[in-house]
Each structure stands twice: as structure tokens, then as C-alpha cells.
Design a protein around this motif. Structure first.
Motif, PDB file in Angstrom:
ATOM      1  N   LEU A  13       0.822  -1.210   0.000  1.00 59.74           N
ATOM      2  CA  LEU A  13       0.000   0.000   0.000  1.00 59.74           C
ATOM      3  C   LEU A  13       0.855   1.260   0.000  1.00 59.74           C
ATOM      4  O   LEU A  13       0.576   2.213  -0.728  1.00 59.74           O
ATOM      5  CB  LEU A  13      -0.948  -0.004   1.208  1.00 59.74           C
ATOM      6  N   VAL A  14       1.910   1.265   0.816  1.00 59.54           N
ATOM      7  CA  VAL A  14       2.786   2.441   0.897  1.00 59.54           C
ATOM      8  C   VAL A  14       3.502   2.679  -0.432  1.00 59.54           C
ATOM      9  O   VAL A  14       3.662   3.815  -0.862  1.00 59.54           O
ATOM     10  CB  VAL A  14       3.798   2.287   2.069  1.00 59.54           C
ATOM     11  N   ASN A  15       3.893   1.598  -1.090  1.00 57.39           N
ATOM     12  CA  ASN A  15       4.590   1.739  -2.369  1.00 57.39           C
ATOM     13  C   ASN A  15       3.667   2.162  -3.508  1.00 57.39           C
ATOM     14  O   ASN A  15       4.105   2.801  -4.461  1.00 57.39           O
ATOM     15  CB  ASN A  15       5.302   0.430  -2.751  1.00 57.39           C
ATOM     16  N   ASN A  16       2.378   1.817  -3.419  1.00 54.74           N
ATOM     17  CA  ASN A  16       1.465   2.043  -4.542  1.00 54.74           C
ATOM     18  C   ASN A  16       0.458   3.168  -4.338  1.00 54.74           C
ATOM     19  O   ASN A  16      -0.299   3.464  -5.253  1.00 54.74           O
ATOM     20  CB  ASN A  16       0.718   0.746  -4.875  1.00 54.74           C
ATOM     21  N   HIS A  17       0.416   3.772  -3.151  1.00 55.31           N
ATOM     22  CA  HIS A  17      -0.542   4.845  -2.870  1.00 55.31           C
ATOM     23  C   HIS A  17       0.169   6.006  -2.185  1.00 55.31           C
ATOM     24  O   HIS A  17       1.187   5.818  -1.531  1.00 55.31           O
ATOM     25  CB  HIS A  17      -1.662   4.347  -1.937  1.00 55.31           C
ATOM     26  N   ASP A  47       8.022  -0.935  12.989  1.00 55.25           N
ATOM     27  CA  ASP A  47       8.685  -2.191  12.624  1.00 55.25           C
ATOM     28  C   ASP A  47       9.159  -2.190  11.177  1.00 55.25           C
ATOM     29  O   ASP A  47      10.225  -2.721  10.867  1.00 55.25           O
ATOM     30  CB  ASP A  47       7.751  -3.385  12.836  1.00 55.25           C
ATOM     31  N   LEU A  48       8.368  -1.610  10.285  1.00 53.76           N
ATOM     32  CA  LEU A  48       8.688  -1.598   8.854  1.00 53.76           C
ATOM     33  C   LEU A  48       9.588  -0.434   8.450  1.00 53.76           C
ATOM     34  O   LEU A  48       9.932  -0.298   7.274  1.00 53.76           O
ATOM     35  CB  LEU A  48       7.396  -1.558   8.032  1.00 53.76           C
ATOM     36  N   LYS A  49       9.929   0.407   9.417  1.00 57.09           N
ATOM     37  CA  LYS A  49      10.774   1.582   9.164  1.00 57.09           C
ATOM     38  C   LYS A  49      10.155   2.472   8.093  1.00 57.09           C
ATOM     39  O   LYS A  49      10.795   2.864   7.120  1.00 57.09           O
ATOM     40  CB  LYS A  49      12.184   1.156   8.767  1.00 57.09           C
ATOM     41  N   ILE A  50       8.878   2.767   8.291  1.00 56.41           N
ATOM     42  CA  ILE A  50       8.180   3.679   7.382  1.00 56.41           C
ATOM     43  C   ILE A  50       8.393   5.090   7.911  1.00 56.41           C
ATOM     44  O   ILE A  50       8.214   5.357   9.096  1.00 56.41           O
ATOM     45  CB  ILE A  50       6.686   3.328   7.298  1.00 56.41           C
ATOM     46  N   VAL A  51       8.797   5.970   7.024  1.00 55.13           N
ATOM     47  CA  VAL A  51       9.073   7.354   7.399  1.00 55.13           C
ATOM     48  C   VAL A  51       8.214   8.283   6.554  1.00 55.13           C
ATOM     49  O   VAL A  51       7.669   7.879   5.529  1.00 55.13           O
ATOM     50  CB  VAL A  51      10.569   7.702   7.211  1.00 55.13           C
ATOM     51  N   LYS A  52       8.119   9.534   6.990  1.00 55.73           N
ATOM     52  CA  LYS A  52       7.436  10.551   6.199  1.00 55.73           C
ATOM     53  C   LYS A  52       8.500  11.356   5.469  1.00 55.73           C
ATOM     54  O   LYS A  52       9.446  11.839   6.066  1.00 55.73           O
ATOM     55  CB  LYS A  52       6.597  11.468   7.084  1.00 55.73           C
ATOM     56  N   SER A  53       8.304  11.469   4.152  1.00 55.08           N
ATOM     57  CA  SER A  53       9.221  12.241   3.320  1.00 55.08           C
ATOM     58  C   SER A  53       8.407  13.128   2.399  1.00 55.08           C
ATOM     59  O   SER A  53       7.300  12.765   1.999  1.00 55.08           O
ATOM     60  CB  SER A  53      10.084  11.312   2.470  1.00 55.08           C
ATOM     61  N   PRO A  54       8.953  14.265   2.027  1.00 60.03           N
ATOM     62  CA  PRO A  54       8.214  15.137   1.111  1.00 60.03           C
ATOM     63  C   PRO A  54       8.142  14.541  -0.288  1.00 60.03           C
ATOM     64  O   PRO A  54       9.105  13.962  -0.776  1.00 60.03           O
ATOM     65  CB  PRO A  54       9.019  16.443   1.121  1.00 60.03           C
ATOM     66  N   ASP A  55       6.965  14.672  -0.907  1.00 61.13           N
ATOM     67  CA  ASP A  55       6.827  14.217  -2.282  1.00 61.13           C
ATOM     68  C   ASP A  55       7.147  15.382  -3.224  1.00 61.13           C
ATOM     69  O   ASP A  55       7.659  16.412  -2.790  1.00 61.13           O
ATOM     70  CB  ASP A  55       5.437  13.626  -2.541  1.00 61.13           C
ATOM     71  N   VAL A  56       6.839  15.251  -4.500  1.00 62.55           N
ATOM     72  CA  VAL A  56       7.168  16.284  -5.480  1.00 62.55           C
ATOM     73  C   VAL A  56       6.444  17.602  -5.207  1.00 62.55           C
ATOM     74  O   VAL A  56       6.900  18.655  -5.631  1.00 62.55           O
ATOM     75  CB  VAL A  56       6.891  15.802  -6.927  1.00 62.55           C
ATOM     76  N   THR A  57       5.309  17.535  -4.507  1.00 56.90           N
ATOM     77  CA  THR A  57       4.564  18.755  -4.193  1.00 56.90           C
ATOM     78  C   THR A  57       5.031  19.380  -2.883  1.00 56.90           C
ATOM     79  O   THR A  57       4.559  20.449  -2.507  1.00 56.90           O
ATOM     80  CB  THR A  57       3.056  18.457  -4.077  1.00 56.90           C
ATOM     81  N   ALA A  60       4.235  15.900   2.953  1.00 61.35           N
ATOM     82  CA  ALA A  60       4.782  14.680   3.543  1.00 61.35           C
ATOM     83  C   ALA A  60       3.911  13.478   3.187  1.00 61.35           C
ATOM     84  O   ALA A  60       2.686  13.572   3.161  1.00 61.35           O
ATOM     85  CB  ALA A  60       4.878  14.827   5.052  1.00 61.35           C
ATOM     86  N   ARG A  61       4.575  12.362   2.908  1.00 55.28           N
ATOM     87  CA  ARG A  61       3.878  11.107   2.628  1.00 55.28           C
ATOM     88  C   ARG A  61       4.706   9.965   3.192  1.00 55.28           C
ATOM     89  O   ARG A  61       5.898  10.084   3.381  1.00 55.28           O
ATOM     90  CB  ARG A  61       3.640  10.911   1.144  1.00 55.28           C
TER      91      ARG A  61
END
Length: 154
Positions: A13-17, A47-57, A60-61
Motif C-alpha cells: 500500500l505504501v509503495n502504490n498509494h 517495525d517496517l521503518k516507514i518514514v514521512k518524506s516530502p513528495d514532489v509537491t 509529507a507522505r
């Protein structure tokens, strides 16, 4: 749903949305038929080491943290060295095998840590209660790994 299956789905889901909040992630999981609490999702993100990073706009995502491969290997190697220093009591070699004795009930942990570190010539490791057997491709490979263990075992 089992934790491992939920983790696979969350990664997908994180990779595709574009997901910006935990609530959005919970909603997407519910659409997939997965019910989970906010606390569970929070643990999964950690656990999955999911972080928030800025997208092209610039907003944060969520995205999966991609650790530098060399840095990750160095961290794993340091963890193995620390483990060798902490639990290894004796190292012997018989032809293409290395026999590593550990303090009681630590062989499996050492073997699991060893499996995370790439080592040329190592085929596999087998662990019992206080002994790890490392099987190598050749006697030369075994000698190099034996030297590595003896160097760090002190």
C-alpha cells in the motif's frame, strides 16, 4: 490476518498509494478487509521503518526507509563483532567447518546474526544450545572465517 501478512500488505500500500496519515493507511487496510487498531498500525510503521518524506509537491507522505546498503552491512557487521565478543568462548576448525562454542543458550542468536552478514565462502550455519557449526566451501574459506572469529573473540 497474521502480522507478517499485514506487513506485506502495508508495504504494498505504501509503495502504490500516496498515504499521508495513519488514518489513511487504516482506511486502505479496511478496504482490503483488514481490521487493526491505531496502536497496531503505529507499531507496524515502526517495525517496517516507514518514514514521512516530502513528495514532489512538498507534502509529507509515507515511504519505506531505504538505508544505504553499505551502511546497513557495516551495522550488521558491527552487531556480529559485538555478539562474538559477548558470547563466543572457543573457536576450532575441522577442515572446511568451524565449530564455535558460546555461553549457554546463545548459539541460535549468534547463528541468526551471522546469517545476516555476507561472508565469502560461508555456505550455512547450524546452531544448537551452545554450539554453532559454520560450513564453508573450502578449507581456505574456513580458515579466513576462523581467523575473523578468533580476532574478535579476544
Amino acid at each position: 490476518m497474521r502480522k507478517a501478512d499485514r506487513h506485506v500488505l502495508i508495504k504494498e500500500l505504501v509503495n502504490n498509494h500516496t498515504i499521508r496519515t495513519q488514518e489513511e493507511l487504516l482506511h486502505l487496510l479496511e478496504k482490503q478487509g483488514v481490521t487493526a487498531t491505531q496502536a497496531t498500525i503505529s507499531r507496524d510503521i515502526r517495525d517496517l521503518k516507514i518514514v514521512k518524506s516530502p513528495d514532489v509537491t512538498g507534502q509529507a507522505r509515507f515511504e519505506l526507509f531505504q538505508e544505504n546498503q553499505a551502511q546497513q552491512e557495516e551495522t550488521e557487521n558491527q552487531r556480529l563483532i559485538q555478539m562474538i565478543q559477548d558470547v563466543v568462548t572457543k573457536v576450532d576448525r575441522v577442515q572446511f567447518m568451524i565449530i564455535v562454542n558460546t555461553i549457554s543458550d546463545n548459539a541460535q542468536l549468534l547463528s541468526a546474526t551471522l546469517d545476516e552478514v555476507p561472508m565469502t565462502g560461508r555456505v550455512c550455519s547450524l546452531a544448537g544450545f551452545d554450539t554453532v557449526i559454520i560450513i564453508c566451501r573450502t578449507e581456505d574459506d574456513a580458515e579466513k572465517i576462523e581467523d575473523y572469529f578468533k580476532k574478535h573473540a579476544g
